[in-house]
Design a protein around this motif. Structure first.
Motif, PDB file in Angstrom:
ATOM      1  N   PRO A 176      -5.456   2.009   4.046  1.00  0.00           N
ATOM      2  CA  PRO A 176      -5.518   2.148   2.530  1.00  0.00           C
ATOM      3  C   PRO A 176      -4.648   3.047   1.908  1.00  0.00           C
ATOM      4  O   PRO A 176      -3.906   3.835   2.504  1.00  0.00           O
ATOM      5  N   VAL A 177      -4.475   2.602   0.668  1.00  0.00           N
ATOM      6  CA  VAL A 177      -3.373   3.482  -0.092  1.00  0.00           C
ATOM      7  C   VAL A 177      -3.757   5.042  -0.015  1.00  0.00           C
ATOM      8  O   VAL A 177      -2.813   5.740   0.152  1.00  0.00           O
ATOM      9  N   HIS A 201       0.810  -1.075  -0.075  1.00  0.00           N
ATOM     10  CA  HIS A 201       0.001  -0.014   0.137  1.00  0.00           C
ATOM     11  C   HIS A 201       0.953   1.342  -0.094  1.00  0.00           C
ATOM     12  O   HIS A 201       0.340   2.069  -0.709  1.00  0.00           O
ATOM     13  N   VAL A 211      -3.356  -6.965  -3.983  1.00  0.00           N
ATOM     14  CA  VAL A 211      -2.262  -6.243  -4.220  1.00  0.00           C
ATOM     15  C   VAL A 211      -0.983  -6.534  -4.645  1.00  0.00           C
ATOM     16  O   VAL A 211       0.137  -6.380  -4.668  1.00  0.00           O
TER      17      VAL A 211
END
Length: 228
Positions: free
Chosen positions: A196-197, A20, A84
């Motif tokens: 989260p990214v 991430h 991912v």
């Protein structure tokens, strides 16, 4: 900007969190200014060098649940990993004490290869089922990232970098870190867990803006009356 990351190679969320952060850095226009320091954190410093049974047995014993429930518990993590690009294989994972792996990361850091070592060790543990308590395995992994095999072997057969691992863990204790991954930006701002990214992107941008503002406000300068 400096990012200090406390994590363990036996932590699946540390692997996901790494992905991430990498995705966020790819969107951050000033990523070339970012320096990442991987800090040691052992989830179980008292674990045996190599645990009997597989990872499901360890989880079953630790959380006092049936083995089948331990297997189900990892399913959501596997799904998150796939999103991912991580192919988790918990059935192959070999539960070990991770001190030696952390020492190898410190050796790699001394030679400018820390991030490569972290990535390779996470992959070795979670997708390849390699025994990270085995000296020959660690020597091979060290050699794969560009370290001298003899240097890796002699280092891990000594007490080298044990103090460095303990210093990282002492810093984590002082910061109140109770779980990993734990990300500290410029020694001031922290994120806990595999955020989260977008959370990483927002933090990178916010820390960058604050850093630039501090430079503008505090930098010494000369004017018509002289220099500060």
């Amino acid at each position: 900007m400096t990012i200090d990351i406390w994590s363990d190679v036996a932590c699946p969320y540390c692997y996901i969190g790494k992905r991430h952060l990498e995705a966020a850095l790819a969107r951050f226009p000033n990523s070339e200014t970012v320096t990442i320091n991987w800090r040691s954190f052992e989830l179980d410093p008292n674990a045996p060098v190599k645990s009997p049974g597989d990872l499901y047995d360890v989880l079953s014993h630790k959380y006092r649940m049936p083995r089948s429930q331990a297997q189900q518990m990892t399913q959501s993590v596997e799904n998150m990993g796939r999103s991912v690009g991580i192919d988790f294989d918990f059935a192959k994972a070999v539960p070990v004490n991770t001190l030696a792996a952390h020492r190898l990361i410190h050796l790699a850091a001394k030679n400018g290869l820390q991030d490569r070592a972290k990535e390779l060790l996470l992959k070795a543990y979670f997708t390849e089922g390699k025994d990270l308590s085995d000296l020959s395995t660690l020597v091979s992994l060290g050699e794969a990232i560009g370290l001298d095999a003899a240097l890796v072997e002699s280092t891990l057969q000594s007490d080298a970098f044990i103090e460095d691992v303990r210093n990282d863990e002492e810093q984590a204790y002082e910061l109140g870190v109770q779980g990993v991954p734990f990300f500290v930006f410029d020694q001031k701002y922290a994120l806990r867990g595999a955020q989260p990214v977008e959370a990483f992107v927002q933090t990178l941008e916010a820390v960058w803006e604050k850093t630039q503002a501090a430079v503008l406000e505090n930098g010494e300068a000369c004017d018509v009356d002289g220099c500060d």
